[in-house]
Write an enzyme that holds these catalytic residues in place. Structure first.
Site, mmCIF file in Angstrom:
data_model
loop_
_atom_site.group_PDB
_atom_site.id
_atom_site.type_symbol
_atom_site.label_atom_id
_atom_site.label_comp_id
_atom_site.label_asym_id
_atom_site.label_seq_id
_atom_site.Cartn_x
_atom_site.Cartn_y
_atom_site.Cartn_z
ATOM 1 N N ASP A 35 2.746 2.720 -0.591
ATOM 2 C CA ASP A 35 3.160 1.485 0.083
ATOM 3 C C ASP A 35 2.376 1.233 1.364
ATOM 4 O OD1 ASP A 35 5.084 1.462 -1.880
ATOM 5 O OD2 ASP A 35 6.798 1.359 -0.510
ATOM 6 N N ASP A 36 2.325 -0.048 1.735
ATOM 7 C CA ASP A 36 1.945 -0.529 3.080
ATOM 8 C C ASP A 36 0.446 -0.576 3.372
ATOM 9 O OD1 ASP A 36 4.659 -0.660 3.399
ATOM 10 O OD2 ASP A 36 4.810 0.971 4.843
ATOM 11 N N HIS A 86 4.042 -6.300 -1.859
ATOM 12 C CA HIS A 86 5.017 -5.688 -0.943
ATOM 13 C C HIS A 86 5.318 -6.669 0.198
ATOM 14 C CE1 HIS A 86 7.247 -2.305 0.581
ATOM 15 N NE2 HIS A 86 6.469 -2.073 1.621
ATOM 16 N N HIS A 90 5.905 -7.624 5.702
ATOM 17 C CA HIS A 90 6.867 -6.521 5.699
ATOM 18 C C HIS A 90 8.214 -6.925 6.303
ATOM 19 C CE1 HIS A 90 8.030 -2.213 5.619
ATOM 20 N NE2 HIS A 90 7.079 -2.138 4.699
ATOM 21 N N HIS A 174 2.749 6.738 1.144
ATOM 22 C CA HIS A 174 2.206 5.643 1.964
ATOM 23 C C HIS A 174 0.710 5.841 2.199
ATOM 24 C CE1 HIS A 174 6.516 5.439 2.757
ATOM 25 N NE2 HIS A 174 6.319 4.163 3.017
#
Ligand SMILES: [Zn+2]
Length: 203
Positions: A35-36, A86, A90, A174
């Site tokens: 993620d991210d 995603h 955020h 991540h």
């Protein structure tokens, strides 16, 4: 310890019946998700490890990062990994209006994928879920690695993953600069393979 383990919200799967928390496989398969990212200080190094180990993964990219680093998005795709949405910035679904939340995801779709979505923080309202499930396969997870938490530490993350892996598991890692997963990813994959696991994108 207990507080730390419970700190990140774990989404309530009984509320999100059509979302995915774990692959429906009786076999020893697992799915790695990152993620991210993407970020130049992390993603290329992780891609090298995945290449070396011949593992394909799913990257839930942040739209703003994907816009900044299109060359990394291309590299992820070229290496045979999947890219998911995603959100662009955020947002926390619990603190954001449905309209703003869905618009943010729509913007992120320009830079990421159009059919897989992971809610930031795992936080999604029922109305957001009901809208988004018509457009996306919504992918949560069943194992959080805590690799984003420097205080938790790479050793404990590795130990936790080795202990919790189970057939069909979906693991959150991540590809952010501070993530500790660069330290333990290779060890974790090797250990899992030695236990008979293979990594799959058949979600
Ligand atoms: Zn996130």
């Amino acid at each position: 310890m207990i507080m730390r383990l419970f700190r990140p919200f774990f989404p309530a799967r009984w509320l999100f019946q059509e979302a995915l928390f774990r692959m429906r496989s009786p076999e020893k398969t697992a799915c790695l998700t990152f993620d991210d990212g993407p970020h130049p200080a992390s993603t290329p190094e992780l891609l090298d490890v995945l290449d070396t180990m011949n593992v394909k993964a799913l990257f839930f990219c942040s739209g703003s990062q994907a816009e900044k680093y299109p060359e990394l998005i291309n590299e992820i795709k070229q290496k045979g990994h999947l890219i998911g949405n995603h959100g662009y910035s955020h947002l926390n679904g619990w603190k954001t209006s449905d309209k703003l939340y869905c618009e943010d995801i729509d913007i992120a779709s320009q830079f990421t994928s159009d059919n897989l979505f992971r809610p930031p923080y795992g936080r999604l309202s029922i109305s957001q879920y009901n809208h988004l499930k018509k457009i996306f396969k919504i992918v949560f997870w069943d194992i959080m690695s805590y690799d984003f938490d420097q205080g938790f530490g790479a050793d404990r993350s590795l130990h936790l993953l080795n202990r919790k892996i189970r057939p069909g598991t979906i693991i959150v890692l991540h590809d952010t600069p501070d993530s500790t997963c660069k330290v333990f990813l290779k060890d974790f994959i090797e250990r899992s393979v030695s236990k008979g696991y293979r990594f799959s994108l058949a979600i």
